[in-house]
Design an enzyme around this catalytic site. Structure first.
Site, PDB file in Angstrom:
ATOM      1  N   HIS A 168      46.526  32.835  32.664  1.00  0.00           N
ATOM      2  CA  HIS A 168      46.023  33.928  31.813  1.00  0.00           C
ATOM      3  C   HIS A 168      47.199  34.629  31.152  1.00  0.00           C
ATOM      4  O   HIS A 168      48.264  34.810  31.743  1.00  0.00           O
ATOM      5  CB  HIS A 168      45.126  34.886  32.600  1.00  0.00           C
TER       6      HIS A 168
ATOM      7  N   ASP B  94      52.762  39.190  36.046  1.00  0.00           N
ATOM      8  CA  ASP B  94      51.312  38.974  36.056  1.00  0.00           C
ATOM      9  C   ASP B  94      50.750  39.189  34.646  1.00  0.00           C
ATOM     10  O   ASP B  94      50.358  40.286  34.304  1.00  0.00           O
ATOM     11  CB  ASP B  94      50.661  39.955  37.027  1.00  0.00           C
TER      12      ASP B  94
ATOM     13  N   GLU C 174      41.444  37.934  31.634  1.00  0.00           N
ATOM     14  CA  GLU C 174      41.372  37.600  33.069  1.00  0.00           C
ATOM     15  C   GLU C 174      41.332  38.856  33.916  1.00  0.00           C
ATOM     16  O   GLU C 174      40.632  38.919  34.935  1.00  0.00           O
ATOM     17  CB  GLU C 174      42.572  36.725  33.455  1.00  0.00           C
ATOM     18  N   GLU C 175      42.084  39.864  33.489  1.00  0.00           N
ATOM     19  CA  GLU C 175      42.166  41.090  34.275  1.00  0.00           C
ATOM     20  C   GLU C 175      40.843  41.861  34.294  1.00  0.00           C
ATOM     21  O   GLU C 175      40.676  42.778  35.099  1.00  0.00           O
ATOM     22  CB  GLU C 175      43.285  41.988  33.727  1.00  0.00           C
TER      23      GLU C 175
ATOM     24  N   ASP D 169      49.239  31.574  38.168  1.00  0.00           N
ATOM     25  CA  ASP D 169      49.060  33.014  38.005  1.00  0.00           C
ATOM     26  C   ASP D 169      50.038  33.718  38.932  1.00  0.00           C
ATOM     27  O   ASP D 169      49.861  33.705  40.151  1.00  0.00           O
ATOM     28  CB  ASP D 169      47.610  33.383  38.354  1.00  0.00           C
TER      29      ASP D 169
ATOM     30  N   HIS E 141      50.381  45.091  38.759  1.00  0.00           N
ATOM     31  CA  HIS E 141      49.481  45.920  37.958  1.00  0.00           C
ATOM     32  C   HIS E 141      50.069  47.302  37.672  1.00  0.00           C
ATOM     33  O   HIS E 141      49.333  48.289  37.572  1.00  0.00           O
ATOM     34  CB  HIS E 141      48.117  46.056  38.635  1.00  0.00           C
TER      35      HIS E 141
END
Length: 438
Positions: A125, A137, A171-172, A200, A287
């Site tokens: 992603h 990420d 994706e998130e 990922d 994140h």
């Protein structure tokens, strides 16, 4: 990566049933119809991968600090990847979808050639969360897949399978882009995908080396690579079902992949095995706004990028060659319950010139009530140990599996042994048969 047990049942009954049917169990597995040989995979330059990450960072910096779905930074990221692939000779398709009131994008890139009815797909992603630029990420997976695709072009690889690459949007928000892609594939096209490889987060700053255990062949391919460079791996559990392999898996497509860890904490045992800091998350910037280009471990990124190329070359560009001679032992060998010692079943190999091949096949047939207890190794004539199975598979019984071992450093002739140990109590079984094919 998007946000997100009972041990044994009737062990005594199960082993009794296994004993009743032992006489009807196959004496040995069927001989493999073919081995495979592939061109030598390239060393993916980590500097090239990091150059893509630098571009993703610059894009985020110029677009409110992120590359999230529906934001300008995501579209700029897609445009960057697409331009690289178009220039390298790929056929690219920009697929659009709508999520949370915004247009999302998937990028699909096909390399010409290969069997159109057998597609090996690799993906990652490309979107970040809104809180930061998302360089680990998942800039890390996206950059490594991109550079591997460009390596395919540089090599002018002529694969046996058709090679396809994908970069997923949203994706998130719950794997929206990859779900859209899979759900909109006609059923005939889904059946053509022989495997999907997902990457990922592969450059975590306090990294682990985790391999998906969904498909045995894909899993073993990655394990072979890491065994070849002397890096131990563990089965990936933190991201299970939380990344873009899940829609493919749910559609019945074989999946596999790599992962270097997110917000789970590295244990002391893992730090001893891999280095890094125990008691700390694999990625403390998961994140968060600090997931920048400084949030990358170069060694993990380099190793995982090379592993991607190794898998694509071996799974996608192999050619059939005739199988070599096979040697087997069909005598039952009892496996004592833990803490009993490991047992071995020997096979004497003779008449094979030179060393064993890099694609030595080991067929294992073990009757057991809890294969999650078993540690199974191949022991070469000089005593070198190659791990085949290390307490995976959970509560399922029996272990009937074919493994591929890179034993090219071993002289073929001599006594090879299958070594099995039951590592936890309450279950018993036996080696029914095993075979080694050169």
């Amino acid at each position: 990566m998007s946000l997100s047990v009972s041990r044994r049942l009737a062990a005594v009954t199960a082993i009794a049933v296994a004993g009743l049917f032992a006489s009807s169990a196959p004496a040995a597995l069927a001989a493999p119809t073919a081995l495979t040989a592939a061109p030598t995979p390239p060393d993916i330059p980590v500097a090239n991968v990091k150059a893509h990450l630098a571009q993703f960072q610059s894009i985020a910096t110029a677009n409110a600090g992120n590359r999230a779905h529906g934001r300008a930074g995501y579209k700029a990221s897609i445009d960057y990847v697409k331009a690289k692939l178009d220039a390298a000779g790929f056929t690219t398709t920009l697929q659009t979808f709508t999520s949370s009131g915004a247009t999302g994008y998937n990028l699909i890139a096909d390399w010409p050639g290969g069997d159109p009815n057998s597609v090996l797909m690799s993906g990652s992603h490309l979107d970040s969360v809104t809180a930061g630029p998302g360089i680990n990420d998942n800039g890390s997976g996206s950059a490594a897949v991109l550079e591997t695709a460009l390596a395919v072009s540089r090599a002018q690889l002529q694969p046996t399978k058709h090679l396809r690459f994908g970069w997923w949007g949203a994706e998130e928000l719950g794997m929206v882009g990859s779900k859209y892609y899979v759900n909109n594939l006609p059923s005939t096209e889904k059946t053509k995908i022989s495997g999907y490889l997902n990457f990922d987060m592969i450059g975590s700053p306090n990294p682990g080396y985790f391999v998906y255990d969904d498909d045995p062949t894909i899993e073993q391919t990655f394990k072979n690579y890491y065994a070849g460079i002397g890096v131990p791996t563990e089965i990936e559990t933190e991201g299970d079902g939380r990344s873009d392999h899940a829609p493919f898996k749910n559609a019945g497509i074989p999946v596999g992949g790599l992962f270097s860890g997110a917000d789970y904490t590295k244990t002391a045992a893992q730090a001893q095995k891999w280095g890094g800091t125990s008691g700390q998350a694999f990625d403390r910037c998961y994140h968060a706004s600090c997931d920048t280009s400084a949030n990358i471990d170069d060694t993990a990124l380099d190793r995982n990028s090379d592993a991607i190329a190794y898998a694509i070359w071996n799974l996608g560009a192999a050619t059939p060659v005739p199988p070599g001679p096979s040697f087997e032992n069909t005598a039952d060998v009892n496996i004592p319950d833990s803490p009993g010692a490991a047992v071995t079943s020997p096979v004497t190999v003779s008449g094979v010139a030179g060393n064993a091949p890099a694609t030595t096949k080991v067929d294992v047939n073990i009757v057991h009530t809890y294969r999650g207890d078993l540690v199974v190794d191949l022991v070469a004539p000089d005593g070198t140990v190659y791990n085949l199975h290390n307490r995976s598979g959970g509560s399922a019984d029996n272990l009937v599996q074919t493994y591929t071992v890179n034993a090219s450093g071993e002289v073929a002739n001599g006594v090879w042994k299958l070594q099995v140990k039951d590592a936890a109590a309450q279950d018993t079984g036996y080696i029914n048969s095993w075979k080694i094919t050169f």
